[in-house]
Design an enzyme around this catalytic site. Sequence first.
Site, short mmCIF file in Angstrom:
data_model
loop_
_atom_site.label_atom_id
_atom_site.label_comp_id
_atom_site.label_asym_id
_atom_site.label_seq_id
_atom_site.Cartn_x
_atom_site.Cartn_y
_atom_site.Cartn_z
N HIS A 121 0.81 -1.22 0.00
CA HIS A 121 0.00 0.00 0.00
C HIS A 121 0.84 1.27 0.00
O HIS A 121 1.91 1.34 0.60
CB HIS A 121 -0.92 0.00 1.22
CG HIS A 121 -0.19 -0.07 2.54
ND1 HIS A 121 0.29 1.04 3.21
CD2 HIS A 121 0.16 -1.13 3.29
CE1 HIS A 121 0.88 0.68 4.33
NE2 HIS A 121 0.82 -0.65 4.40
N ASP A 122 0.36 2.25 -0.74
CA ASP A 122 0.93 3.60 -0.75
C ASP A 122 2.32 3.71 -1.38
O ASP A 122 2.97 4.75 -1.25
CB ASP A 122 0.96 4.20 0.66
CG ASP A 122 -0.41 4.19 1.32
OD1 ASP A 122 -1.30 4.88 0.81
OD2 ASP A 122 -0.59 3.48 2.33
N GLY A 139 5.03 -1.04 2.71
CA GLY A 139 4.22 0.14 2.48
C GLY A 139 5.01 1.42 2.40
O GLY A 139 6.07 1.56 3.01
#
Length: 263
Positions: A121-122, A139
């Site tokens: 994520h991200d 992440g």
Amino acid sequence: MIDIHPTAIVSKNAVLGENIKIGPYVIIEDKVEIGNNCQIDAFAQIKSYTKLGSNNHIFSYAFVGEIPQDLKFKGEESWLIIGDNNKIREYTTLHRGTEEGGGITKVGSDCLFMAYSHVAHDCQIGDGVILANCATLAGHVVVGDYATIGGLSAVHQFVHIGKYAFIGGKTGVAQDVPPYMLVAGERAKAYGPNIIGLKRKGFLREEIYALKKASYILWQSGLTQEQAILKMKEELGQYKTVLELIKFIQDSKRGIISFSKDK
């Protein structure tokens, strides 16, 4: 023309471009946008809140746009946005962003994600990036243009990898990797400029020499980081690549990796 295999499950709410081929048992959920000339192979899944540009090839069993593996994620709207001309190989996983990270995982264009690679994520990934087999990004990792991450390597969350960097296989990366540098080892250490990679990308000999000298000043001259930066500016400030290296070091939040003592 859109060629959808009769066993595929494609949401009526998905937005599909032209000349798309969707193979057997593919699943494409709501809130998905797929650009022109994409190919989705058998058993791949494209999850909600995913945008694909044009000319992407998603290979079998890849999972694109899955929810984050983050305990703080509570189902909020977030996105995975992918550019053009990417190859996402078998069993690769690319996850959506989180509210804390700005809500977007972003992948540029012309990237290659080899089998079993993972983008958490991200993450923010530039153009021309390569993740070899089983390479893993935690992440919030940032990867600059044309960086390569070797097989079975793992990158710690919030690490920044500079453009044109090369990370060897089976490397654990816990600090920032400056642009143009070659890194390897169980715990990542720098070995100087990514000379072969830079030559292949058309960098001039004098640019590579300047980066080699900058690497020596930074890690092997015995100077403090602040002193090394001043010396690099004085002696090599006419080179854009060296100025980019300096800015990267100054902007680093986690600190940059150290130099290898191996010969």
